[in-house]
Design a protein around this motif. Structure first.
Motif, PDB file in Angstrom:
ATOM      1  N   ALA A  54       0.814  -1.098   0.009  1.00 28.66           N
ATOM      2  CA  ALA A  54      -0.117  -0.040   0.038  1.00 28.66           C
ATOM      3  C   ALA A  54       0.818   1.367   0.079  1.00 28.66           C
ATOM      4  CB  ALA A  54      -0.906   0.015   1.143  1.00 28.66           C
ATOM      5  N   GLY A  55       2.223   1.094   0.215  1.00 24.17           N
ATOM      6  CA  GLY A  55       3.104   2.209   0.208  1.00 24.17           C
ATOM      7  C   GLY A  55       3.134   2.848   1.567  1.00 24.17           C
ATOM      8  N   LEU A  56       2.740   2.096   2.554  1.00 27.04           N
ATOM      9  CA  LEU A  56       2.860   2.817   3.793  1.00 27.04           C
ATOM     10  C   LEU A  56       4.209   2.662   4.305  1.00 27.04           C
ATOM     11  CD1 LEU A  56      -0.313   1.401   5.455  1.00 27.04           C
ATOM     12  CD2 LEU A  56      -0.134   3.438   4.354  1.00 27.04           C
ATOM     13  N   VAL A  57       5.146   1.927   3.748  1.00 31.70           N
ATOM     14  CA  VAL A  57       6.677   1.516   4.124  1.00 31.70           C
ATOM     15  C   VAL A  57       7.424   1.594   3.130  1.00 31.70           C
ATOM     16  CG1 VAL A  57       7.942  -0.050   5.527  1.00 31.70           C
ATOM     17  CG2 VAL A  57       5.376   0.044   6.061  1.00 31.70           C
ATOM     18  N   GLY A  58       8.329   2.261   3.145  1.00 33.38           N
ATOM     19  CA  GLY A  58       9.374   2.343   1.752  1.00 33.38           C
ATOM     20  C   GLY A  58      10.404   1.177   1.758  1.00 33.38           C
ATOM     21  N   ALA A  59      11.096   1.263   0.537  1.00 31.43           N
ATOM     22  CA  ALA A  59      12.252   0.174   0.617  1.00 31.43           C
ATOM     23  C   ALA A  59      13.173   0.254   1.576  1.00 31.43           C
ATOM     24  CB  ALA A  59      12.803   0.400  -0.795  1.00 31.43           C
ATOM     25  N   ASP A  60      13.338   1.107   2.140  1.00 36.15           N
ATOM     26  CA  ASP A  60      14.243   1.153   3.399  1.00 36.15           C
ATOM     27  C   ASP A  60      13.537   0.780   4.866  1.00 36.15           C
ATOM     28  OD1 ASP A  60      12.403   3.275   3.890  1.00 36.15           O
ATOM     29  OD2 ASP A  60      14.025   4.920   4.003  1.00 36.15           O
ATOM     30  N   PHE A  61      12.482   0.307   4.609  1.00 38.26           N
ATOM     31  CA  PHE A  61      11.694  -0.317   5.774  1.00 38.26           C
ATOM     32  C   PHE A  61      11.332   0.821   6.949  1.00 38.26           C
ATOM     33  CE2 PHE A  61      11.458  -4.199   4.308  1.00 38.26           C
ATOM     34  CZ  PHE A  61      10.908  -5.270   4.897  1.00 38.26           C
TER      35      PHE A  61
END
Length: 223
Positions: free
Chosen positions: A209-216
Motif C-alpha cells: 500500500a506504500g505505507l512503508v518504503g524500501a528502506d523499511f
C-alpha cells in the motif's frame, strides 16, 4: 496451559519436541501427526493454540496442510519447523499465513519461547527475515487488486505502517507513546478489517500500500 500440536514425519523429532515443551510447565502437546493429512485432522479435532508444522512430510506436505488448516480455521497459529532457514518453502508458508519458523537444530529455549509468543499471536520473524519475506511476497503477488483502506482509521493505518517496519507491539507503543494494549487493539482491528491472518501478512500489505518504503521506514502516517 498452551495446547500444542506437533506435526513431523520423524517420530524422534516429535518425541523430542513433546519432551521439551511439556517440561516447560505451561504447555501440553495434545496431539501429534506424521503427515499433513493427519495434521489437518488433528488440528480440527483438538483446536490447539499453536501448531508446529514440518514442511516436508509424505502424502500431504506441510504447505498444503497449512492451507487446509487456515481455510478451516483462519485464526490458527502455525509455526513452521524446518531444517534449512533459507528453504524456499519456508517463505511460501509464511505468505500462506504461518506466524514464523523454527530451525530444528536451534537452541531448545528458542522453541519454548517461540511457542509462547505464537500463542500470544506475536510475530516471530527478525526484521532481516521479515524483509526477505516481504520482498519475495511482493515479487510473487498480483498487485492489480485494489486495497480497501477507506474503512481503517488514521491510527490503524499508522500502526499498520509500523507493523510493516518489523516493530513489535511494545516497540510501536513506545514509538506512539501509548499502551501496549492500545496497540494490540489497533493491530487487531486493522487485520480484521483487511482480512489478514497475522502480522507477516499485515507487513506485506503495508508495503504494497506504500505505507512503508524500501528502506523499511514508514512513509505515511494517515490518509
Amino acid at each position: 496451559m498452551i495446547r500444542v500440536l506437533v506435526a513431523d514425519d520423524q517420530a524422534l523429532v516429535r518425541a523430542g519436541v513433546r519432551m521439551l515443551l511439556q517440561a516447560a510447565g505451561d504447555m501440553e502437546v495434545v496431539a501429534e501427526a506424521e503427515d499433513g493429512a493427519e495434521a489437518v485432522r488433528q488440528a480440527a479435532a483438538h483446536t490447539p493454540d499453536v501448531i508446529l508444522m514440518d514442511l516436508r512430510m509424505p502424502r500431504v506436505d506441510g504447505l498444503e496442510a497449512i492451507r487446509r488448516v487456515l481455510a478451516a480455521r483462519p485464526a490458527a497459529r502455525i509455526v513452521v519447523l524446518t531444517t534449512f532457514a533459507d528453504d524456499a518453502n519456508v517463505y511460501a508458508a509464511l505468505r500462506r499465513g504461518a506466524l514464523g519458523f523454527l530451525v530444528k537444530d536451534d537452541e531448545p529455549e528458542h522453541m519454548v519461547e517461540a511457542v509462547r509468543r505464537a500463542a500470544r499471536g506475536e510475530q516471530l520473524l527478525a526484521p532481516s527475515v521479515l524483509r526477505r519475506v516481504v520482498e519475495r511476497a511482493l515479487d510473487a503477488e498480483d498487485r492489480t487488486t485494489p486495497l480497501a483502506f477507506a474503512h481503517l482509521t488514521e491510527r490503524e493505518i499508522e500502526v499498520l505502517a509500523l507493523v510493516g517496519t518489523g516493530l513489535s507491539n511494545a516497540e510501536i507503543a513506545e514509538e506512539l507513546h501509548v499502551g501496549v494494549t492500545t496497540v494490540k487493539t489497533h493491530v487487531g482491528a486493522a487485520m480484521e478489517k483487511l482480512g489478514l491472518r497475522n502480522r507477516t501478512q499485515a507487513a506485506v500489505v503495508a508495503h504494497r500500500a506504500g505505507l512503508v518504503g524500501a528502506d523499511f521506514r514508514p512513509v505515511a502516517r494517515g490518509r
